[in-house]
Design an enzyme around this catalytic site. Structure first.
Site, short mmCIF file in Angstrom:
data_model
loop_
_atom_site.label_atom_id
_atom_site.label_comp_id
_atom_site.label_asym_id
_atom_site.label_seq_id
_atom_site.Cartn_x
_atom_site.Cartn_y
_atom_site.Cartn_z
N HIS A 181 -4.25 6.78 1.66
CA HIS A 181 -4.46 5.47 1.05
C HIS A 181 -5.88 5.02 1.37
O HIS A 181 -6.39 5.26 2.46
CB HIS A 181 -3.42 4.49 1.62
CG HIS A 181 -3.72 3.07 1.32
ND1 HIS A 181 -4.00 2.64 0.05
CD2 HIS A 181 -3.81 1.97 2.13
CE1 HIS A 181 -4.24 1.34 0.08
NE2 HIS A 181 -4.13 0.92 1.33
N ASN B 71 -9.99 -1.32 -1.89
CA ASN B 71 -8.57 -1.07 -1.65
C ASN B 71 -7.76 -1.62 -2.83
O ASN B 71 -7.65 -2.82 -3.00
CB ASN B 71 -8.17 -1.77 -0.34
CG ASN B 71 -6.70 -1.60 0.01
OD1 ASN B 71 -5.91 -1.12 -0.79
ND2 ASN B 71 -6.35 -2.02 1.20
N CYS C 209 0.82 -1.22 0.00
CA CYS C 209 0.00 0.00 0.00
C CYS C 209 0.84 1.27 0.00
O CYS C 209 0.32 2.36 -0.21
CB CYS C 209 -0.91 0.02 1.22
SG CYS C 209 -1.97 -1.42 1.25
#
Ligand code: UT7
Length: 336
Positions: A261, A291, A115
């Protein structure tokens, strides 16, 4: 002084939309649970039959970014490809993208920072540009999660949050005395938390790397201790935001937009509360994409630019935490 400037961005989401309701066909979950606990309403997944990898999504996003920059693929000095879901075990997806772009010998490097691929990737680009090694860099953050998810009740905590997608950024060195471009960045890693979010197989530390037993136990699927990752994010994101602001000599009030994020809407709301900033200053798109890991921030940046939420002279702060665990932040100021 040489500064690293974003010339253009692009994004690509595969057309197949999987809603929360769709997921209820395959596992014990509910539309409400997913929406309330994560903020996600739908995600994009590649075709179920396969054949589309991270480099394919990256190629589509790159074509858009290159076109907007007015660059031909031959103009690129270096490709940096961030992914945790490479097309194949090796060679890296950057090599595959390089060939798909029709390039002959342009260097390509893959980074595996999950990430936080955006932070590690842009910091690497900044260092290569400032050292004079490269002047035009294509960064790609791309993931195909869906082919590696446990689409059953056993994997529901992880499977419902991940989506496929790619973002691309063209970056260039520019001589200027103005405080623009990448202003400051912070990178962190704490490998002691590696087990908190992990896909164990195939693994070079085992022989053979993948066994029938591992497949039966689902050890080739991601496993997450969601609670501990959640708590780490709520501590580390505000912390790294303040240290990065200090590095740049800026205050919270100087930031026009925060792009965190996109892992969980509740994490981003907690982050917003910790910073005491208004909702309008936070960018969210997790509702539509889930995500997308290394794709998450580049996709959000591309959208925010397209919607003109940010533009000339905006200052943007990006922050994120993910597997490793790794975390980071970066501040970018657009030119007037
Ligand atoms: O980008 C990488 C970094 N990752 C993150 O930042 C993720 C951070 N963590 C999270 O976002 C959250 O921890 C999750 C969304 C993954 C999970 O939410 P949670 O509120 O922490 O739930 P939980 O794992 O503590 O589970 C609560 C309950 C459990 O049931 P019991 O034991 O209370 O009966 C789970 O079995 O919810 C159950 N559950 C589900 N129920 C319906 C877990 N997943 C699901 C599901 N649908 N998909």
């Amino acid at each position: 002084m040489k500064r690293t400037i974003i010339k253009s961005t692009g994004r690509y989401l595969p057309p197949r939309v999987v809603t929360n309701q769709d997921l209820t066909q395959w596992m014990e979950t509910s539309e409400e649970w997913i929406r309330q606990r994560t903020g996600i309403e739908q995600r994009h997944w590649v075709p179920e039959e396969g054949g589309v990898g991270a480099a394919d999504l990256g190629l589509e996003a790159s074509k858009i970014a290159l076109d907007r920059a007015g660059w031909k693929p031959e103009d690129i000095d270096l490709i940096i490809f961030a992914t945790l879901s490479p097309d194949i075990f090796f060679p890296g997806s950057g090599c595959l993208l390089q060939h798909k772009l029709g390039l002959e010998t342009t260097p390509a490097l893959d980074i595996r920072q999950q990430c936080t691929g955006f932070f590690y990737g842009l910091s690497t680009a900044d260092a290569y540009i400032k050292s004079g090694y490269a002047n035009k860099i294509l960064f790609v953050g791309s993931e195909v999660h869906s082919t590696g998810l446990d689409v059953s009740t056993r994997g529901r905590d992880v499977t419902v949050i991940f989506g496929d997608g790619a973002g691309a950024i063209c970056m260039e060195g520019m001589e200027t005395d103005k405080p623009v471009g990448i202003m400051a960045a912070s990178l962190h890693c704490q490998g002691k938390h590696a087990d908190a979010l992990i896909t164990e197989g195939p693994a070079s530390r085992q022989n053979p790397r993948l066994t029938h037993e591992m497949l039966d136990e689902g050890r080739h699927y991601p496993k997450m201790d969601g609670r501990s990752v959640y708590k780490l994010a709520l501590t580390r994101l505000p912390e790294v935001t303040y240290t990065t602001l200090e590095k740049a000599g800026l205050q919270i009030e100087d930031i026009d937009l925060f792009i965190p994020h996109q892992a969980n809407m509740r994490i981003n709301q907690g982050y917003q509360k910790a910073l005491k900033v208004s909702e309008e200053k936070m960018y969210h798109n997790i509702q539509r994409y889930g995500n997308t890991t290394a794709g998450s921030i580049p996709i959000a940046l591309d959208e925010a630019l397209e919607k003109k939420i940010i533009g000339p002279s905006s200052t943007v702060l990006f922050a994120g935490l993910g597997a490793g665990v790794t975390w980071g932040a970066l501040i970018y100021k657009f030119q007037d």
